[in-house]
Write a protein that holds these residues in place. Structure first.
Motif, PDB file in Angstrom:
ATOM      1  N   GLY A   1      -1.509   5.840 -10.636  1.00 14.18           N
ATOM      2  CA  GLY A   1      -1.317   5.888 -11.868  1.00 14.18           C
ATOM      3  C   GLY A   1      -0.129   4.766 -12.485  1.00 14.18           C
ATOM      4  N   TRP A   2       0.680   4.157 -11.426  1.00 16.08           N
ATOM      5  CA  TRP A   2       1.837   3.519 -12.342  1.00 16.08           C
ATOM      6  C   TRP A   2       1.140   2.198 -11.402  1.00 16.08           C
ATOM      7  N   TYR A   3       1.003   1.624 -10.340  1.00 19.73           N
ATOM      8  CA  TYR A   3       0.793   0.893  -9.734  1.00 19.73           C
ATOM      9  C   TYR A   3      -0.866   0.893  -9.392  1.00 19.73           C
ATOM     10  N   ALA A   4      -2.147  -0.116  -9.045  1.00 22.94           N
ATOM     11  CA  ALA A   4      -3.596  -0.193  -8.732  1.00 22.94           C
ATOM     12  C   ALA A   4      -3.244   0.007  -6.741  1.00 22.94           C
ATOM     13  N   PRO A   5      -4.454   0.451  -6.510  1.00 25.18           N
ATOM     14  CA  PRO A   5      -4.484   0.755  -5.408  1.00 25.18           C
ATOM     15  C   PRO A   5      -4.325  -0.562  -4.005  1.00 25.18           C
ATOM     16  N   VAL A   6      -4.368  -0.139  -2.922  1.00 22.38           N
ATOM     17  CA  VAL A   6      -4.333  -1.835  -2.426  1.00 22.38           C
ATOM     18  C   VAL A   6      -5.359  -1.957  -0.908  1.00 22.38           C
ATOM     19  N   SER A   7      -6.035  -2.611  -1.759  1.00 13.27           N
ATOM     20  CA  SER A   7      -7.336  -3.322  -0.319  1.00 13.27           C
ATOM     21  C   SER A   7      -6.919  -3.694   0.667  1.00 13.27           C
ATOM     22  N   ILE A   8      -6.953  -2.828   1.970  1.00  8.19           N
ATOM     23  CA  ILE A   8      -7.439  -3.401   3.088  1.00  8.19           C
ATOM     24  C   ILE A   8      -8.276  -3.297   4.106  1.00  8.19           C
ATOM     25  N   GLY A   9      -8.312  -3.713   4.436  1.00  9.57           N
ATOM     26  CA  GLY A   9      -9.614  -3.539   5.565  1.00  9.57           C
ATOM     27  C   GLY A   9     -11.267  -2.613   4.634  1.00  9.57           C
ATOM     28  N   GLY A  10     -11.080  -3.857   3.634  1.00 10.64           N
ATOM     29  CA  GLY A  10     -12.776  -3.181   2.726  1.00 10.64           C
ATOM     30  C   GLY A  10     -11.778  -2.023   2.153  1.00 10.64           C
ATOM     31  N   ARG A  11     -10.773  -1.143   2.761  1.00 15.15           N
ATOM     32  CA  ARG A  11     -10.524   0.549   2.030  1.00 15.15           C
ATOM     33  C   ARG A  11      -9.015   0.387   0.629  1.00 15.15           C
ATOM     34  N   ARG A  12      -9.200   1.010   0.053  1.00 15.99           N
ATOM     35  CA  ARG A  12      -7.968   1.800  -1.054  1.00 15.99           C
ATOM     36  C   ARG A  12      -7.068   2.286  -0.173  1.00 15.99           C
ATOM     37  N   TYR A  13      -6.003   2.105  -0.361  1.00 15.60           N
ATOM     38  CA  TYR A  13      -4.404   2.764   0.014  1.00 15.60           C
ATOM     39  C   TYR A  13      -3.523   3.012  -1.650  1.00 15.60           C
ATOM     40  N   VAL A  14      -2.784   4.042  -1.222  1.00 14.88           N
ATOM     41  CA  VAL A  14      -1.579   4.529  -1.766  1.00 14.88           C
ATOM     42  C   VAL A  14      -0.814   4.692  -1.595  1.00 14.88           C
TER      43      VAL A  14
ATOM     44  N   ALA B   1       1.054  -1.140   0.532  1.00 14.98           N
ATOM     45  CA  ALA B   1       0.412  -0.388  -0.346  1.00 14.98           C
ATOM     46  C   ALA B   1       1.076   1.157  -0.060  1.00 14.98           C
ATOM     47  N   SER B   2       2.008   1.250   0.556  1.00 18.56           N
ATOM     48  CA  SER B   2       3.039   2.187   1.337  1.00 18.56           C
ATOM     49  C   SER B   2       3.195   2.489  -0.296  1.00 18.56           C
ATOM     50  N   CYS B   3       3.913   1.364  -1.224  1.00 14.40           N
ATOM     51  CA  CYS B   3       4.411   1.694  -2.950  1.00 14.40           C
ATOM     52  C   CYS B   3       3.861   2.101  -3.562  1.00 14.40           C
TER      53      CYS B   3
END
Length: 320
Positions: free
Chosen positions: A184-197, A178-180
């Protein structure tokens, strides 16, 4: 220890800087009280938190793995994905964040607002999962009790330091990914039902998270800041340097907050020789060895200059 964002080349530069810190100050970076990592710095911070030594990272970067430490499973050429991202998916990255940016512009950083309109990236972060899963040894988090990995909630634009008390629970590999996740380059990462970038959309280092904790010293390794910039000729490099100036100003403000709480701050950023090695694209793996070798030399020189300087309280001469 605070390790900032910086892409593929920022990771290499940071390994050189951490090596110089250990050699100049005579301590093991794994033994600090807090480790804060953002984007590429979250990988380094997680490795330190899992007990991987800076020497092991240096040897792995140089193609000389150390079998006695946790093995870093990563091929910099094959797994890095190249210097350019794949064609992103159509559509806006985060409509909720775009709406929040319009309604509450002072609550969202300009870079976070910009990330909302970028399309959804398609590059894979699974190789990063492989690195962290390999060194974590089945543990849900790092052995180090205070490893904080910073991401951004893609709906609200809020900074989320995973691992900090009160932050959402997250498996270590997911928190690093998620931190990485560069918008626009990588897809967001889902954790606990929320998306992180990528947490760098809020701050390249999140140094200010350590204000008021009663620490004696904080060392900041900031691949995207530059306290002694160069003057490149190419247009892409000049644009990259403009962005660096913005990052450096924010870092100085965060450093002042930490200093006001009684903590000394020593900051390292790439200098002219490093910037020449880095070029205009922090994601270009072809320059990795050159960046590492340059950082080993320039970081050591910069730290020796700081050690020999007479500084007044609050002086920024400890930014190299």
């Amino acid at each position: 220890m605070v390790i900032g964002a910086g892409g593929v080349l920022g990771f290499s530069w940071a390994v050189g800087a951490l090596t110089a810190i250990e050699q100049e100050y005579g301590f093991d970076c794994r033994e600090v009280d807090y480790v804060v990592g953002t984007s590429a710095g979250s990988i380094t911070a997680a490795l330190l938190g899992c007990g991987v030594s800076v020497e092991t990272m240096l040897r792995h970067q140089s193609g000389i793995p150390v079998p006695t430490d946790p093995v870093i499973e990563y091929d910099y050429e094959a797994d890095g994905g190249g210097p350019l991202p794949p064609i992103p998916a159509p559509g806006l990255g985060s409509v909720p964040l775009l709406v929040r940016s319009a309604l509450h512009p002072l609550q969202v950083t300009p870079l976070a607002a910009m990330s909302a309109v970028l399309p959804r990236g398609r590059a894979s972060l699974e190789p990063v999962r492989g690195i962290i899963s390999g060194v974590a040894g089945g543990n849900l988090w790092t052995e180090h009790p205070s490893t904080w990995l910073v991401a951004m909630d893609y709906a609200t634009g809020r900074r989320v330091p995973f691992g900090r008390p009160g932050a959402p629970d997250a498996p270590l590999p997911d928190a690093v990914m998620a931190s990485c996740a560069i918008p626009g380059w990588y897809a967001p990462v889902s954790i606990g039902g929320r998306r992180y970038v990528d947490g760098g959309a809020c701050s390249s280092t999140s140094l200010d998270l350590l204000a008021g904790l009663g620490l004696d010293e904080v060392y900041v390794v900031a691949p995207m800041a530059s306290f002694a910039p160069d003057r490149p000729r190419s247009v892409p490099a000049r644009l990259e340097r403009r962005f660096r100036r913005i990052v450096t100003r924010q870092l100085r403000r965060e450093a002042e907050k930490v200093r006001e709480s009684g903590t000394d701050v020593i900051m390292l950023g790439p200098g002219p020789a490093d910037l020449a090695a880095i070029g205009a694209n922090l994601m270009d793996p072809r320059r990795r060895r050159q960046v590492l070798e340059t950082s080993l030399r320039t970081s050591a020189e910069g730290l020796r200059d700081v050690a020999g300087a007479e500084k007044a309280p609050g002086d920024l001469s400890d930014a190299v």
